[in-house]
Design an enzyme around this catalytic site. Structure first.
Site, PDB file in Angstrom:
ATOM      1  N   GLY A 281     -10.512   7.889 -10.227  1.00 30.49           N
ATOM      2  CA  GLY A 281     -11.400   7.188 -11.159  1.00 30.49           C
ATOM      3  C   GLY A 281     -10.638   6.465 -12.248  1.00 30.49           C
ATOM      4  N   ASN A 282      -9.396   6.929 -12.535  1.00 34.18           N
ATOM      5  CA  ASN A 282      -8.535   6.246 -13.506  1.00 34.18           C
ATOM      6  C   ASN A 282      -7.920   4.977 -12.923  1.00 34.18           C
ATOM      7  OD1 ASN A 282      -7.781   9.225 -15.064  1.00 34.18           O
ATOM      8  ND2 ASN A 282      -7.996   7.364 -16.293  1.00 34.18           N
ATOM      9  N   SER A 283      -7.895   4.879 -11.601  1.00 37.34           N
ATOM     10  CA  SER A 283      -7.234   3.744 -10.957  1.00 37.34           C
ATOM     11  C   SER A 283      -7.775   2.421 -11.471  1.00 37.34           C
ATOM     12  CB  SER A 283      -7.449   3.813  -9.448  1.00 37.34           C
ATOM     13  OG  SER A 283      -6.743   4.891  -8.887  1.00 37.34           O
TER      14      SER A 283
ATOM     15  N   HIS B 108      -7.183  -1.276  -4.312  1.00 35.72           N
ATOM     16  CA  HIS B 108      -7.783  -0.186  -3.533  1.00 35.72           C
ATOM     17  C   HIS B 108      -9.114   0.291  -4.118  1.00 35.72           C
ATOM     18  CE1 HIS B 108      -5.683   2.618  -6.432  1.00 35.72           C
ATOM     19  NE2 HIS B 108      -6.797   3.305  -6.238  1.00 35.72           N
TER      20      HIS B 108
ATOM     21  N   ASP C 125      -1.347  -4.008  -4.959  1.00 41.34           N
ATOM     22  CA  ASP C 125      -2.523  -3.233  -5.366  1.00 41.34           C
ATOM     23  C   ASP C 125      -3.161  -3.803  -6.633  1.00 41.34           C
ATOM     24  OD1 ASP C 125      -4.435  -1.280  -5.051  1.00 41.34           O
ATOM     25  OD2 ASP C 125      -3.291   0.288  -6.065  1.00 41.34           O
TER      26      ASP C 125
ATOM     27  N   GLY D  58      12.892 -13.216   6.856  1.00 41.20           N
ATOM     28  CA  GLY D  58      12.926 -12.682   8.205  1.00 41.20           C
ATOM     29  C   GLY D  58      14.102 -11.778   8.498  1.00 41.20           C
ATOM     30  N   VAL D  59      14.311 -10.772   7.645  1.00 45.30           N
ATOM     31  CA  VAL D  59      15.345  -9.768   7.900  1.00 45.30           C
ATOM     32  C   VAL D  59      14.763  -8.377   7.672  1.00 45.30           C
ATOM     33  CG1 VAL D  59      17.268 -11.257   7.240  1.00 45.30           C
ATOM     34  CG2 VAL D  59      16.188  -9.813   5.500  1.00 45.30           C
TER      35      VAL D  59
END
Length: 481
Positions: free
Chosen positions: A220-222, A121, A151, A278-279
């Site tokens: 900003g820490n991300s 992100h 992410d 596919g469940v």
């Protein structure tokens, strides 16, 4: 006999007490331990932590066509505002003067040849990405790949001999252990915060069991590293729990072992390939577990099965409870998602299901999880619902009616309601009810029930014929708008 006055008795008692205190051993108190010193860690790891700056050219507002240079110049000459241009912006026509949206994040150097890890992100949607080292050198970075589901993103800068981090063992991480974060909160480069591990394997996402800490993490820490006291990276700071937008004492980090698995695929192919069957799985409530004879609420109950998918081909049915997959015990729905996603497409696995009071082993071939773009392209036309979405929207969990029960009740058709919440519960449906028809069409199986729901308009009131004990009645379901 010498008599003691009142004062003498007091003085004597005081002397005896003083003597006994002097002779008794002093109480032993535990010496308080000093707080950890993070200075060596910062000196050791700090140079491998980077600041990430991104820019994105402003796009025209939705529904507003891009304006050519002649029209822009005409508006400028008459002192009229140019749509999309900031007040006070230069009036030249150069590309570099286009309005920019800017973002700031953090990251860390994975290898000394210039690979950098951060959050997806932080960099997604950016036209340009710049990485700044602690020695103030700045590099334009290339996005190698990003994975929105976890992410995680990997960048590459043209540099060599860079200081890099050491990867730690998340399995050795303990709740209560001291940890430290380095990043650029609000753009303040190389800010250091510390705290303890509050919990491990915190369930906040489908594919990742997060590390929860009380380390101060802010915008900003991300993308910055979470470090143990040995100076090893154990996580990537990714999320906070907040009701104000700022830090409130709870932050989450992506376990580094999960992130490395993703980054290895991004570096080799630019994308992440995951298993898929596919469940639509869900957690099992205690009441339902007891009612179906499972005993305790363990496993993932299958709410729906994609027609023609891997699970459908393997014989998995709606209402089955998957208790083991590929030899691993399934405690809840998120366990199933993670185990399946970790398998390679084409791999064979054994799945244990609990169905109508008995365990059954099935063989399944893992398919490949479609990308978000592929999933949207394969979606039903607007106004229609996919089988899984339709059943979930009504708050129903259904299963097949056992043949013995059909014979006993003399039923030609029907499916059993295992749980009813939301829309279904408000309509009066409950566990044990038998649905005989949907919108005047008899349904004899879970698959047929799902297919009939998928044909209906999303906002349409649904007419069900329901049997409860010996009473048959009509029930109207009004889907949420």
């Amino acid at each position: 006999m010498t008599r003691l006055t009142g004062m003498s008795r007091v003085l004597l008692s005081a002397s005896v007490l003083s003597l006994s205190l002097a002779l008794s051993p002093a109480p032993v108190f535990a010496q308080p331990q000093g707080l950890p010193d993070f200075t060596e860690l910062v000196e050791k790891v700090g140079p491998a932590v980077v600041n990430i700056r991104t820019s994105e050219r402003a796009k025209p507002a939705a529904g507003m066509p891009e304006m050519d240079e002649q029209m822009q110049e005409f508006l400028r000459r008459f002192g009229l505002p140019v749509p999309g241009q900031r007040r006070g912006a230069p009036r030249g026509g150069g590309e570099d003067e286009a309005p920019q949206r800017r973002g700031i994040g953090s990251g860390f150097v994975l290898s000394n040849d210039g690979y950098v890890m951060t959050n997806a992100h932080v960099v997604n949607g950016a036209d340009e990405i710049f990485v700044t080292l602690t020695d103030k050198r700045e590099f334009k970075a290339k996005l190698i790949g990003s994975d929105v589901r976890t992410d995680v993103a990997v960048l590459k800068i043209e540099a060599s001999g860079l200081p890099s981090v050491k990867i730690g063992d998340v399995g050795r991480l303990k709740v209560g252990e001291w940890v430290m974060a380095i990043g650029s909160p609000f753009g303040f480069d190389n800010s250091v915060t510390a705290g303890i591990v509050s919990a491990k394997a915190r369930d906040t996402g489908d594919f990742l069991p997060f590390i929860q800490t009380d380390v101060a993490i802010n915008p900003g820490n991300s993308g910055g590293p979470l470090l143990n006291m040995r100076g090893e990276v154990v996580g990537i700071n990714s999320q906070i729990y907040s009701q104000s937008g700022g830090f409130m004492g709870i932050s989450f980090a992506i376990p580094i072992d999960e992130a490395i698995r993703v980054s290895d695929q991004l570096r080799s192919s630019g994308k992440v390939v995951r298993g898929f069957i596919g469940v639509a799985p869900d957690d099992l409530s205690k009441e339902v577990a007891e009612s179906i004879g499972l005993g305790k609420p363990t496993g993932a109950v299958i709410r729906s099965v994609t027609a023609g998918g891997a699970a459908d081909k393997a014989g998995i049915e709606g209402g089955d409870v998957i208790t083991k997959f590929d030899g691993k015990t399934i405690e809840k729905a998120s366990d199933l998602r993670r185990v399946v996603a970790a398998l390679k497409p084409g791999a064979k696995a054994t799945v244990q299901v609990f169905r109508r009071g008995a365990y059954k082993d099935l063989s399944i071939v893992i398919a490949e999880m479609p990308s978000d773009k592929q999933a949207r392209a394969a979606a039903e036309p607007e106004g229609k619902a996919s089988p899984s979405a339709a059943v979930a929207a009504l708050g129903l969990q259904i299963s097949e009616v056992p043949e013995a029960q059909k014979k006993e009740l003399k039923l030609r058709s029907g499916v059993r309601i295992d749980a009813a919440t939301g829309v279904a519960a408000r309509a009066g449906l409950r566990e044990g009810d038998l649905v005989l028809s949907v919108d005047n069409v008899e349904v004899s199986s879970v698959k047929q029930f799902q297919a009939q729901l998928a044909k209906l308009e999303k906002a349409k009131v649904i007419n069900l014929v329901v049997r409860r004990d010996d009473v048959v009645s009509f029930v109207l379901l009004r889907p949420a708008r």
